[in-house]
Scaffold this motif. Structure first.
Motif, PDB file in Angstrom:
ATOM      1  N   VAL A   1      49.451  75.212  66.267  1.00 32.59           N
ATOM      2  CA  VAL A   1      50.204  74.373  67.193  1.00 32.59           C
ATOM      3  C   VAL A   1      49.620  72.964  67.161  1.00 32.59           C
ATOM      4  N   GLU A   2      50.466  72.012  66.876  1.00 36.83           N
ATOM      5  CA  GLU A   2      50.059  70.604  66.946  1.00 36.83           C
ATOM      6  C   GLU A   2      50.778  70.014  68.152  1.00 36.83           C
ATOM      7  N   PHE A   3      50.011  69.838  69.217  1.00 44.71           N
ATOM      8  CA  PHE A   3      50.584  69.524  70.526  1.00 44.71           C
ATOM      9  C   PHE A   3      50.210  68.110  70.949  1.00 44.71           C
ATOM     10  N   GLY A   4      51.211  67.326  71.281  1.00 44.48           N
ATOM     11  CA  GLY A   4      50.898  66.033  71.891  1.00 44.48           C
ATOM     12  C   GLY A   4      51.683  64.871  71.315  1.00 44.48           C
ATOM     13  N   LYS A   5      51.339  63.722  71.854  1.00 43.83           N
ATOM     14  CA  LYS A   5      52.048  62.491  71.499  1.00 43.83           C
ATOM     15  C   LYS A   5      51.935  62.179  70.009  1.00 43.83           C
ATOM     16  N   ASP A   6      53.041  61.789  69.434  1.00 41.77           N
ATOM     17  CA  ASP A   6      53.092  61.271  68.060  1.00 41.77           C
ATOM     18  C   ASP A   6      52.819  62.309  66.971  1.00 41.77           C
ATOM     19  N   LYS A   7      52.650  63.552  67.342  1.00 42.56           N
ATOM     20  CA  LYS A   7      52.297  64.569  66.344  1.00 42.56           C
ATOM     21  C   LYS A   7      53.367  64.705  65.266  1.00 42.56           C
ATOM     22  N   GLU A   8      54.625  64.418  65.620  1.00 43.88           N
ATOM     23  CA  GLU A   8      55.707  64.571  64.645  1.00 43.88           C
ATOM     24  C   GLU A   8      55.543  63.621  63.458  1.00 43.88           C
ATOM     25  N   LYS A   9      54.794  62.566  63.667  1.00 38.00           N
ATOM     26  CA  LYS A   9      54.593  61.608  62.562  1.00 38.00           C
ATOM     27  C   LYS A   9      53.824  62.224  61.402  1.00 38.00           C
ATOM     28  N   ASN A  10      53.112  63.313  61.679  1.00 41.15           N
ATOM     29  CA  ASN A  10      52.304  63.965  60.640  1.00 41.15           C
ATOM     30  C   ASN A  10      52.975  65.188  60.029  1.00 41.15           C
TER      31      ASN A  10
ATOM     32  N   GLU B   1      73.756  65.391  66.345  1.00 40.02           N
ATOM     33  CA  GLU B   1      73.333  64.138  65.727  1.00 40.02           C
ATOM     34  C   GLU B   1      72.334  63.372  66.593  1.00 40.02           C
ATOM     35  N   ARG B   2      72.034  63.911  67.806  1.00 42.76           N
ATOM     36  CA  ARG B   2      71.091  63.225  68.688  1.00 42.76           C
ATOM     37  C   ARG B   2      69.735  62.967  68.026  1.00 42.76           C
ATOM     38  N   VAL B   3      69.285  63.937  67.224  1.00 44.93           N
ATOM     39  CA  VAL B   3      67.968  63.747  66.593  1.00 44.93           C
ATOM     40  C   VAL B   3      67.994  62.650  65.539  1.00 44.93           C
ATOM     41  N   ARG B   4      69.188  62.306  65.051  1.00 41.36           N
ATOM     42  CA  ARG B   4      69.299  61.176  64.117  1.00 41.36           C
ATOM     43  C   ARG B   4      69.379  59.872  64.908  1.00 41.36           C
ATOM     44  N   LYS B   5      70.233  59.901  65.938  1.00 45.80           N
ATOM     45  CA  LYS B   5      70.412  58.681  66.727  1.00 45.80           C
ATOM     46  C   LYS B   5      69.123  58.261  67.430  1.00 45.80           C
ATOM     47  N   SER B   6      68.336  59.245  67.860  1.00 42.52           N
ATOM     48  CA  SER B   6      67.098  58.929  68.594  1.00 42.52           C
ATOM     49  C   SER B   6      66.042  58.311  67.691  1.00 42.52           C
ATOM     50  N   GLY B   7      66.241  58.420  66.372  1.00 41.28           N
ATOM     51  CA  GLY B   7      65.227  57.903  65.458  1.00 41.28           C
ATOM     52  C   GLY B   7      64.235  58.963  65.013  1.00 41.28           C
ATOM     53  N   LEU B   8      64.280  60.137  65.617  1.00 43.83           N
ATOM     54  CA  LEU B   8      63.322  61.184  65.259  1.00 43.83           C
ATOM     55  C   LEU B   8      63.451  61.568  63.782  1.00 43.83           C
ATOM     56  N   MET B   9      64.690  61.664  63.313  1.00 36.76           N
ATOM     57  CA  MET B   9      64.858  62.092  61.927  1.00 36.76           C
ATOM     58  C   MET B   9      64.320  61.047  60.950  1.00 36.76           C
ATOM     59  N   ASP B  10      64.399  59.769  61.331  1.00 35.94           N
ATOM     60  CA  ASP B  10      63.798  58.726  60.478  1.00 35.94           C
ATOM     61  C   ASP B  10      62.296  58.955  60.334  1.00 35.94           C
ATOM     62  N   VAL B  11      61.662  59.296  61.456  1.00 32.87           N
ATOM     63  CA  VAL B  11      60.221  59.568  61.434  1.00 32.87           C
ATOM     64  C   VAL B  11      59.928  60.756  60.524  1.00 32.87           C
ATOM     65  N   VAL B  12      60.732  61.794  60.660  1.00 32.25           N
ATOM     66  CA  VAL B  12      60.544  63.011  59.854  1.00 32.25           C
ATOM     67  C   VAL B  12      60.710  62.687  58.369  1.00 32.25           C
ATOM     68  N   GLU B  13      61.790  62.006  58.039  1.00 31.48           N
ATOM     69  CA  GLU B  13      62.063  61.707  56.625  1.00 31.48           C
ATOM     70  C   GLU B  13      60.962  60.837  56.019  1.00 31.48           C
ATOM     71  N   ALA B  14      60.501  59.873  56.803  1.00 31.39           N
ATOM     72  CA  ALA B  14      59.426  59.007  56.304  1.00 31.39           C
ATOM     73  C   ALA B  14      58.173  59.824  56.001  1.00 31.39           C
ATOM     74  N   SER B  15      57.854  60.752  56.886  1.00 29.38           N
ATOM     75  CA  SER B  15      56.645  61.558  56.696  1.00 29.38           C
ATOM     76  C   SER B  15      56.796  62.511  55.507  1.00 29.38           C
TER      77      SER B  15
ATOM     78  N   LYS C   1      58.453  79.533  54.184  1.00 27.69           N
ATOM     79  CA  LYS C   1      57.556  79.006  55.222  1.00 27.69           C
ATOM     80  C   LYS C   1      58.385  78.316  56.303  1.00 27.69           C
ATOM     81  N   ILE C   2      57.990  78.504  57.528  1.00 24.14           N
ATOM     82  CA  ILE C   2      58.734  77.931  58.653  1.00 24.14           C
ATOM     83  C   ILE C   2      57.878  76.874  59.352  1.00 24.14           C
ATOM     84  N   PHE C   3      58.494  75.724  59.573  1.00 29.74           N
ATOM     85  CA  PHE C   3      57.858  74.634  60.325  1.00 29.74           C
ATOM     86  C   PHE C   3      58.855  74.170  61.388  1.00 29.74           C
ATOM     87  N   ASP C   4      58.354  73.571  62.450  1.00 32.61           N
ATOM     88  CA  ASP C   4      59.295  73.062  63.444  1.00 32.61           C
ATOM     89  C   ASP C   4      58.730  71.916  64.243  1.00 32.61           C
ATOM     90  N   ILE C   5      59.651  71.083  64.680  1.00 36.04           N
ATOM     91  CA  ILE C   5      59.382  70.065  65.705  1.00 36.04           C
ATOM     92  C   ILE C   5      60.305  70.447  66.852  1.00 36.04           C
TER      93      ILE C   5
END
Lengths: 381, 381
Positions: B12-21, B41-55, B132-136
């Motif tokens: 478990v990676e818990f906390g602020k900004d962890k999705e960046k990794n 599409e909320r996860v795209r509009k919120s910018g979260l998916m940009d963070v995911v794709e960049a990582s 393998k399963i991963f999740d945000i």
């Protein structure tokens, strides 16, 4: 909650007769040659070792036996075992005993994969590989069965220090509460003290402590108090023994420290120095240190101490809560004064010096100075 | 405590900004090609998916995206994704969303390693391997981020069933409470209902339930109630959001069911039938079912219901405790009557028939007969 990373991969096999499958569990983890480590001859006399050997043979696991690990386990024994593990080309260590045996096993597992001095791992270096670790835990107290740490005393220097690394998580831990029913009432109450100590260190010292985690810790302390009293009256109460065992595991498997930050283990730091000098039982030393340390520390975090008093003992003030804990220790029969763990006017100065060495090496010398330690020790007289 | 075997290897990676990794975590687990699954599409509009794709790019992980997973996720979408995962030769699935997305990901992970019909895994067969399963996880409720189960609806048959196997534990779950702050208050209270449901099923139905585990569950329920109220007033309270998220995880990661035996998930069984028919939100369905089921079930286990009333709401009787829970659901705004989740006189018979199918397939048809279900549904009107 403070950011955290958590992964505890230990497989816990909990319950009656689980030790009979130890060879099967080890085979499933591809262990073929193991060093079986134990303490006193009690595990042989009780028949437990016969069960273990039969299961190892049945699963084709070769083994060598090494007994003689003592309470407050020492570095010389660890080094003896590392030599044997290397000579035997063991791929695993099976600890059969309490926390001392398992903590030694962790040091041996790391040391057997290392060409240098295993003490390096107690003084800053992290092991990156280790033999597989298995255990049948016969005393519930340290929580070592579900964590990655261990404590060993360097008897030459009187340093009672710990090592800690992800490679030291046991692969499989067997916890059969029925095997723990033969523990003396003396060691039962020392164990209760140890569980409570693991529970309160962060509870009182953390700069950030989530409410949910506090409640989980309180549940653990209450369960420890309740089941200790049941077991003193009836050592064969299986359900109480089982909850006591699980409370011990939960107190130090990481789950009750998640999202908590800014904490230390000062009671352990002080107690380690005492038992390094007097060789008292760890839990006994802790029940001496805790009430004294609490009296000294309470003004630094009054809210946590008032909460503890209210939630655990139904008391109104921090002072009453501390007195209630001390009275409970007295009632169950674990010592609460220095004389009860062999600290006298003759060796107090040595204890203080060893504590100062610990406090320096544990990075706590800003708070635990000679002056504050003298105050704490005077409160423990 | 009943014998148990426990091993929860989720990191478990818990906390602020962890999705960046996320890409780093996946790379550490040797993932090279992943199917990124999401819902709206909320996860795209919120910018979260940009963070995911960049990582992912930064860590050299190839990926394909697939959106459109809906609440109460359906088998047809799972099958579409399995086809895509196979074509892309994905070695992992990354779920970005709530429980519906992650539960779908688990089915896809199993289905992508299987030549037969993935629905086999919902009707008795156990998957032995999976991608393998991963999740945000962007919605705290199901606990799926730290367990090995998942729920999917077969829309052709209206079976809302689960799959469950050790190969379905996520490798790494990212829980950043800040990402969950955008959840609507509607879904917040549905989530609270789901966490409480996960907490009470065994609490009320188990034939054996250790005191320590009961206390841990009560801590979880109290934390859920307290933090829900804080978050309704202030959705940006990070600490409350974090505790709420961790309570959701703890409610169904196995730890609060250890040593407990002889229990079932009847509220879930009934709710799954309701949402299979009306497509209501799972948590909304649960807050309708629970008070009704509790009224009907309380006489079968009065001690547990009296304890619940006392510990959670400070009430004296089982009835008062149930009324207090219902009143709390009303206060926070999650429905407590069938009309609130689309069950009317026009479709009640269909709901009952689907529930009877569920109760048969879940092995609960001895207790959940037409007669008892009619009673429970009448109490939920």
């Amino acid at each position: 909650m403070t950011n955290f990373s958590f992964c505890n991969p230990v497989r816990v096999e909990f319950g009656k007769d689980k030790e009979k499958n130890i060879g099967k569990y080890m085979k499933e983890c591809d262990s073929k040659k193991t060093l079986v480590l134990y303490g006193s001859e009690r595990v042989r006399k009780s028949g437990l070792m016969d069960v273990v050997e039969a299961s190892l043979k049945e699963n084709g696991i070769e083994y060598v036996l090494l007994g003689g690990v003592k309470s407050n386990p020492v570095l010389s024994k660890v080094n003896e075992a590392i030599k044997l593990a290397k000579e035997f080309s063991a791929d695993s260590i099976l600890a059969v005993g309490g926390g001392s045996v398992l903590d030694s096993a962790k040091a041996i597992a790391a040391g057997a994969c290392y060409d240098g001095d295993v003490w390096d791992f107690f003084t800053g270096k992290k092991p990156v590989s280790a033999l597989k670790i298995f255990d049948i835990i016969t005393l519930a107290a340290t929580g070592s069965e579900m964590n990655k740490g261990g404590v060993v005393t360097n008897e030459a220097t009187k340093q009672k220090y710990s090592l800690d690394a992800p490679c030291l998580y046991p692969k499989v831990s067997v916890i059969n509460p029925a095997l723990q029913a033969t523990v003396t009432s003396e060691y039962l109450v020392y164990s209760a003290s140890d569980i409570i100590a693991h529970s309160i260190e962060a509870y009182f010292t953390a700069t950030h402590h989530p409410e949910l985690i506090r409640m989980q810790i309180e549940a653990n302390i209450k369960a420890t108090i309740r089941t200790t009293e049941i077991l003193l009256a009836n050592p064969d109460d299986y359900d109480a023994r089982a909850e006591f065992a699980w409370a011990a595991t939960m107190a130090l498997n990481g789950l009750t420290h998640l999202g908590v930050s800014g904490f230390g283990f000062p009671n352990h730091m002080i107690e380690h120095a005492i038992s390094a000098v007097t060789d008292c039982a760890h839990g006994a030393g802790l029940s001496v240190v805790m009430p004294a340390w609490m009296k000294w520390y309470a003004p630094k975090n009054p809210a946590a101490f008032e909460r503890f008093a209210r939630e655990i003992f139904g008391k109104n003030t921090a002072e009453e809560g501390i007195e209630a804990l001390k009275a409970w220790f007295d009632k169950i029969g674990t010592p609460t004064s220095l004389s009860g763990v062999g600290v006298t006017d003759a060796n107090l100065e040595e204890v203080i010096k060893v504590t100062l060495m610990h406090s320096k090496d544990w990075g706590m010398s800003d708070i635990y100075t000679r002056e504050s330690l003298e105050t704490i020790f005077s409160l423990a007289k």
